[in-house]
Design an enzyme around this catalytic site. Structure first.
Site, PDB file in Angstrom:
ATOM      1  CG  ASP A 177      -8.314  24.629 -22.034  1.00 55.89           C
ATOM      2  OD1 ASP A 177      -7.101  24.496 -22.278  1.00 55.89           O
ATOM      3  OD2 ASP A 177      -9.183  24.593 -22.913  1.00 55.89           O
ATOM      4  CB  SER A 226      -7.893  23.487 -26.594  1.00 51.91           C
ATOM      5  OG  SER A 226      -7.074  23.851 -25.514  1.00 51.91           O
ATOM      6  CG  ASP A 285     -11.643  28.830 -27.161  1.00 51.94           C
ATOM      7  OD1 ASP A 285     -11.014  28.577 -28.203  1.00 51.94           O
ATOM      8  OD2 ASP A 285     -11.077  29.105 -26.078  1.00 51.94           O
ATOM      9  CB  THR A 287     -12.823  23.315 -24.390  1.00 52.27           C
ATOM     10  OG1 THR A 287     -11.392  23.326 -24.469  1.00 52.27           O
ATOM     11  CG2 THR A 287     -13.259  22.241 -23.407  1.00 52.27           C
ATOM     12  CG  ASP A 444      -4.896  26.874 -22.405  1.00 52.77           C
ATOM     13  OD1 ASP A 444      -3.829  26.250 -22.506  1.00 52.77           O
ATOM     14  OD2 ASP A 444      -5.412  27.511 -23.349  1.00 52.77           O
ATOM     15  CG  HIS A 448      -1.394  29.765 -23.873  1.00 54.83           C
ATOM     16  ND1 HIS A 448      -0.443  29.083 -24.604  1.00 54.83           N
ATOM     17  CD2 HIS A 448      -2.526  29.024 -23.956  1.00 54.83           C
ATOM     18  CE1 HIS A 448      -0.969  27.981 -25.106  1.00 54.83           C
ATOM     19  NE2 HIS A 448      -2.235  27.918 -24.721  1.00 54.83           N
ATOM     20  CG  ASP A 489      -7.811  20.951 -22.811  1.00 50.99           C
ATOM     21  OD1 ASP A 489      -7.167  21.233 -21.791  1.00 50.99           O
ATOM     22  OD2 ASP A 489      -8.213  21.815 -23.616  1.00 50.99           O
ATOM     23  CG  HIS A 490      -3.723  21.175 -23.378  1.00 50.35           C
ATOM     24  ND1 HIS A 490      -3.038  22.181 -22.738  1.00 50.35           N
ATOM     25  CD2 HIS A 490      -4.797  21.765 -23.952  1.00 50.35           C
ATOM     26  CE1 HIS A 490      -3.660  23.324 -22.912  1.00 50.35           C
ATOM     27  NE2 HIS A 490      -4.752  23.100 -23.647  1.00 50.35           N
TER      28      HIS A 490
END
Length: 670
Positions: A177, A226, A285, A287, A444, A448, A489-490
């Site tokens: 992620d 996500s 979550d 994903t 991910d 963050h 995913d990003h």
């Protein structure tokens, strides 16, 4: 006498206004007042089930005000294939009766000035939804919505070619992620030694024979989250931020938006294959839950867990009989109470449906491989790899999966959960095979938090898991039958730009001088993470750093972040770069106190880093690997996997569930 209004001119002004909007839009996929959902330019797999919604908007005020706020309730809609004769939606899809007309009102702000002034624009809506339809013939379809005496909105849909032959028995889809190429490069530097510029060992990902890249845009913004990015990967349909398995509409109910069938729903319906999900996040979550969830709001955690176990309940929809292996964190949605759906005990709900239930690593590893398995190992997200292996004192938090006020310490990692899932899915899938999604979620989450070392530690855990999974597949003699895809995913705007001398930086008294500790170009030097340090041994193996805290550390950062302090290097505790005052984020003086302040580039309300535009890598190994090279949309990852699994059928195939569960009855569309 007042002049007569030119309705055409008013119409053009309204559509021009909404088309020029950026921060806010009345409805992202609908620049006119007539909305077709799914909107223009969408792709479909033959036989993939989906819902259709039409909306006619009548703004009461604002720059788009039209028809005194009265929507056209007598709108009509047609569909035609490859330029053929248009037919009504009900006739084309053989729907016995027209759905009921729905009406509601919503409001929005046209721009930031309107939001500051607290002057929303109000929109009245008339709508109809056609549930659970499918297109079976490849080609181009044109959908036309007719409303307001001659106004039209058209949407062109493309049904992709048939692919009915199953080329891969199994698929394992690893998702890092938020993972980017720059992060993979940094992780390689941390864990693998170089001699005169040549790596002596490499990541497992470096051995993959095919590398491509996917573009991550959502349907109505160029920065994604996500939820809708996972939906694109699992359904072949882009959506809106926060939406899972649906095209967002404007209705007040987040559970009634037009759904689209996911890859595991199709796989179970057509082939009866086993499926599972593993994540280091809480299992509700975005994903993991997007494999089975359908909601405009990813935060509907309890409902989404219930959908995973029992399927969509408010409308007729594809059932998957629940996952065969489901491992992660997130006890909050399973303990009876405010976090669970209807306050139920979802450990008990899963157990009623024949699941073994594991609440720690010991129990997981001893769970039977011939039985469905649920494993929930803590509240919230699993602690990250670095805290489980390097700073175990950080595990002293009250996150026990039973809800008891004690820490969860007998924790599996991504590798243990994934290997156990493979054993169960291989056993239960039998000749029909399986699909497994395994997510390294905290790459991910730690990006963050600007906690780069913890993010890269979880990336290395992912790579170690991929390596171990390949060995497991070899041992089971199914490697050649299995397509392995590793992607994200990003991304985040992360990169390494040099090194930092932590000893020199700490000795400097003013913040400007501390920046002179950063070495760039020829002063960046070599990685010290792979050099042994006397008295330091983590026992974490050859695929991880020998020393997480050298004197010379990576100098790294992201392109978008709040105000914060930086001193680089690893923190002994998880990072909290900001503190909140009056709804705004400020530098947390307790975080990296020996560092220097870096001014942020985000709105002052943002307390963490955000996602970025970057394309993300796609690694492929196994059957159909050759199709994953090049650069393509995130939806194409779905179509490549679906074609390899033989899911694109020109007829309604519903026999799959009977192959494993003795239910030969096909699905109706009640």
């Amino acid at each position: 006498m007042l002049p007569r209004l030119d309705l055409a001119a008013v119409w053009l002004a309204a559509t021009a206004s909404v088309a020029s909007a950026q921060t806010y839009r009345r409805f992202g996929t609908c620049p006119s007042l007539g909305c077709v959902i799914p909107p223009d330019q969408q792709d479909f797999l033959p036989g993939q089930e989906f819902d259709i919604r039409f909306e006619v908007h009548a703004p009461k005020n604002g720059s788009e005000a039209f028809n005194n706020g009265v929507p056209d309730e007598k709108f009509t809609a047609t569909i035609s294939k490859d330029g053929g004769r248009p037919r009504s939606i009900a006739d084309f899809f053989k729907i016995r009766s027209e759905p009921s007309l729905e009406k509601w009102t919503f409001s929005w702000f046209e721009d930031l000035f309107a939001e500051d002034a607290k002057t929303p624009s109000v929109v009245n809506v008339a709508s109809k939804a056609y549930r659970r339809v499918a297109l079976y013939e490849p080609g181009t379809y044109t959908v036309t919505l007719n409303y307001f005496s001659g106004k039209k909105t058209t949407a062109e849909w493309t049904v992709r070619p048939l692919a009915t032959k199953k080329k891969a028995k199994n698929v394992i889809f690893f998702i890092g992620d938020g993972m980017t190429t720059n992060m993979i490069t940094a992780a390689r530097l941390l864990a693998h030694k170089t001699v005169n510029g040549k790596y002596q060992t490499l990541l497992s990902l470096d051995d993959f024979p095919v590398l491509g890249h996917q573009m991550t845009h959502s349907i109505d913004t160029f920065i994604t989250d996500s939820a809708n990015s996972a939906s694109a990967l699992y359904t072949g349909h882009k959506s809106t931020v926060n939406a899972l398995g649906v095209y967002a509409d404007t209705s007040p109910d987040p559970q009634d938006d037009p759904k689209v069938e996911t890859i595991v729903e199709m796989l179970f319906r057509i082939w009866g294959s086993a499926w599972g999900a593993v994540s280091t996040a809480f299992i509700a979550d975005a994903t993991p839950i997007a494999l089975s969830g359908h909601s405009r709001l990813r935060s509907q955690y309890g409902v989404l867990i219930d959908q995973t176990l029992n399927g969509v309940q408010n409308y007729s929809w594809t059932k998957t009989d629940g996952p065969d292996a489901y491992f992660g964190g997130g006890a909050d949605q399973f303990i009876a109470g405010p976090g669970s759906y209807q306050g139920k005990d979802y450990y008990a709900e899963f157990a009623k449906k024949g699941y073994s239930v594991s609440l720690n690593k010991t129990s997981l590893l001893s769970a039977p491989n011939d039985k469905k398995a649920l494993g929930i190992f803590c509240k919230n997200n699993l602690p990250v790899w670095i805290d489980r292996h390097i700073f175990p004192e950080n595990l002293e938090i009250n996150n026990d999966p039973t809800g008891a006020a004690k820490p969860a310490k007998d924790l599996p990692g991504l590798k243990e959960m994934t290997l156990k899932a493979v054993d169960i899915l291989h056993n239960r899938g039998g000749k029909e095979g399986f699909f497994l999604m395994s997510e390294a979620a905290s790459i991910d989450k730690q990006m963050h938090a600007l906690d780069y070392d913890r993010a890269l530690g979880d990336l290395l855990e992912l790579d170690d898991t991929v390596r171990a999974t390949i060995e497991k597949l070899k041992k089971l003699r199914i490697l050649d039958d299995t397509l392995i895809v590793v992607s994200a995913d990003h991304g985040h705007g992360f990169d390494v730009f040099g090194s930092s001398d932590t000893k020199y930086a700490e000795a400097q008294e003013d913040e400007r001088s501390k920046r002179n500790a950063i070495g760039v170009y020829q002063n960046s030097g070599l990685s010290q993470y792979t050099e042994p340090k006397p008295g330091v041994s983590y026992g974490t193996g050859a695929n991880f750093p020998m020393n997480w805290d050298p004197r010379y550390v990576l100098a790294a950062g992201v392109g978008a972040a709040p105000d914060r302090r930086e001193d680089f290097g690893i923190g002994a505790t998880p990072r909290a770069p900001t503190t909140s005052r009056g709804g705004e984020a400020y530098v947390n003086d307790k975080d990296r106190p020996n560092g220097f302040v870096v001014n942020g580039t985000l709105p002052t309300s943002e307390s963490q880093g955000v996602h970025s535009l970057t394309d993300v890598p796609v690694y492929a190994w196994g059957p159909c690997q050759e199709t994953f090279g090049g650069t393509y949309s995130n939806i194409d990852v779905f179509y490549k996997i679906a074609n390899c699994l033989g899911l694109a059928h020109g007829r309604n195939v519903t026999e799959g569930a009977g192959k494993r569960h003795g239910k030969g009855k096909g699905k109706g569309r009640d």
